[in-house]
Design a protein around this motif. Structure first.
Motif, PDB file in Angstrom:
ATOM      1  N   PHE A 216       0.797  -1.071  -0.126  1.00 45.11           N
ATOM      2  CA  PHE A 216      -0.097   0.027  -0.135  1.00 45.11           C
ATOM      3  C   PHE A 216       0.914   1.115   0.118  1.00 45.11           C
ATOM      4  O   PHE A 216       0.621   2.431  -0.599  1.00 45.11           O
ATOM      5  N   ARG A 217       2.048   1.295   0.633  1.00 49.72           N
ATOM      6  CA  ARG A 217       2.979   2.402   0.676  1.00 49.72           C
ATOM      7  C   ARG A 217       3.382   2.546  -0.734  1.00 49.72           C
ATOM      8  O   ARG A 217       3.995   3.894  -0.807  1.00 49.72           O
ATOM      9  N   THR A 218       3.285   2.019  -1.800  1.00 48.51           N
ATOM     10  CA  THR A 218       3.875   2.258  -2.994  1.00 48.51           C
ATOM     11  C   THR A 218       2.632   3.065  -3.828  1.00 48.51           C
ATOM     12  O   THR A 218       2.985   3.411  -4.880  1.00 48.51           O
ATOM     13  N   VAL A 219       1.478   2.991  -3.374  1.00 50.15           N
ATOM     14  CA  VAL A 219       0.318   3.581  -3.953  1.00 50.15           C
ATOM     15  C   VAL A 219       0.540   5.223  -4.130  1.00 50.15           C
ATOM     16  O   VAL A 219       0.814   5.945  -3.199  1.00 50.15           O
ATOM     17  N   SER A 220       0.393   5.584  -5.260  1.00 52.31           N
ATOM     18  CA  SER A 220       0.898   6.942  -5.658  1.00 52.31           C
ATOM     19  C   SER A 220      -0.653   7.626  -5.940  1.00 52.31           C
ATOM     20  O   SER A 220      -1.215   7.364  -7.289  1.00 52.31           O
ATOM     21  N   GLY A 221      -1.148   8.411  -5.285  1.00 50.26           N
ATOM     22  CA  GLY A 221      -2.473   9.212  -5.735  1.00 50.26           C
ATOM     23  C   GLY A 221      -3.528   8.456  -5.147  1.00 50.26           C
ATOM     24  O   GLY A 221      -4.265   8.764  -4.236  1.00 50.26           O
TER      25      GLY A 221
END
Length: 259
Positions: A216-221
């Motif tokens: 989840f920490r790589t979700v951008s936006g």
């Protein structure tokens, strides 16, 4: 007890439950016996906004009832096949992200607002297909492309998230990638370079399907639900808001290992 309806994405299913989203996320992530761990991504569904012929809900009231000991019914599966395409976007009222230890973050829907974006994007599709792709299209353009019935390959409705590319977004050949927690970053570079070289192809597949948990920490936006009628955004809070207002969830999300 209230009966809630959830659209699970991992795996795809429409489920009735007497649990609240926080309770359902905890149950779905670690199980009743707390002997398993796994992410859960699911939507709250307003059953009143479902088309009358979309699902057979006739027996839900009789079957989704407390157990003899008074504990709530945790899950009653209603459908497991081609579920998303039968649920209109207006029936989706919230997105819930459960970490693998059962902490739940709820995101509210909003209208998509185009912003300043670069030439490259990394998308993780969740449902009804789950490849990871790079694309020159922004989220709205990608939705139009993947749901275009005139294309030989298309889907009626799509759920996906944009993931960060870090320095590769501007310089796929030489940009630093040490902070990107993806497997086979060299292949990701190659896909971006091929995309940058042009040729008219707007997307290229990086992974054919999701085989592990997404960080989840790589979700951008945020996350997006799109079809031929438009796109709905479920924006992730800012980093500052995650650290101040959702610290327990954010700390759990940062400690998850995936792909």
């Amino acid at each position: 007890m209230t009966t809630n309806f959830y659209l699970s994405l991992i795996p795809e299913a429409l489920i009735a439950s007497m649990l609240t989203p926080e309770e359902f996320g905890l149950y779905y992530a670690i199980g009743n016996a707390k002997r398993s761990r796994g992410q859960a991504v699911f939507f709250s569904i307003d059953a009143e906004r479902l088309p009358a012929d979309a699902f057979d809900l006739s027996g839900v009231a009789e079957r989704c009832v407390p157990h003899p000991d008074g504990t709530p019914k945790r899950s009653l599966y209603i459908a497991i096949y081609r579920v998303l395409e039968r649920i209109p976007r207006e029936a989706i009222t919230a997105l819930h992200l459960a970490t693998d230890d059962g902490r739940v973050l709820t995101l509210e829907p909003s209208e998509y607002e185009p912003g300043a974006t670069g030439w490259s994007h990394l998308y993780q599709e969740f449902c009804p297909v789950s490849p990871r792709v790079v694309s020159t299209l922004d989220p709205a353009g990608f939705t139009d492309f993947i749901t275009d019935q005139d294309q030989p390959v298309h889907v009626p409705r799509i759920v996906f998230a944009e993931l960060t590319l870090g320095a590769l977004a501007q310089n796929p050949a030489a940009g630093a990638a040490d902070d990107l927690p993806y497997p086979n970053v060299g292949h990701l570079r190659d896909c971006l370079i091929e995309l940058a070289d042009g040729g008219g192809k707007p997307t290229k597949t990086v992974l054919r399907q999701m085989t592990q948990e997404v960080l989840f920490r790589t979700v951008s936006g945020g996350f997006y639900v799109g079809d031929s009628t438009g796109i709905t955004t479920f924006a992730l809070p800012t980093l500052d808001a995650l650290e101040r207002e959702h610290y327990a969830w954010w700390r759990s999300a940062q400690s998850t290992f995936g792909q």
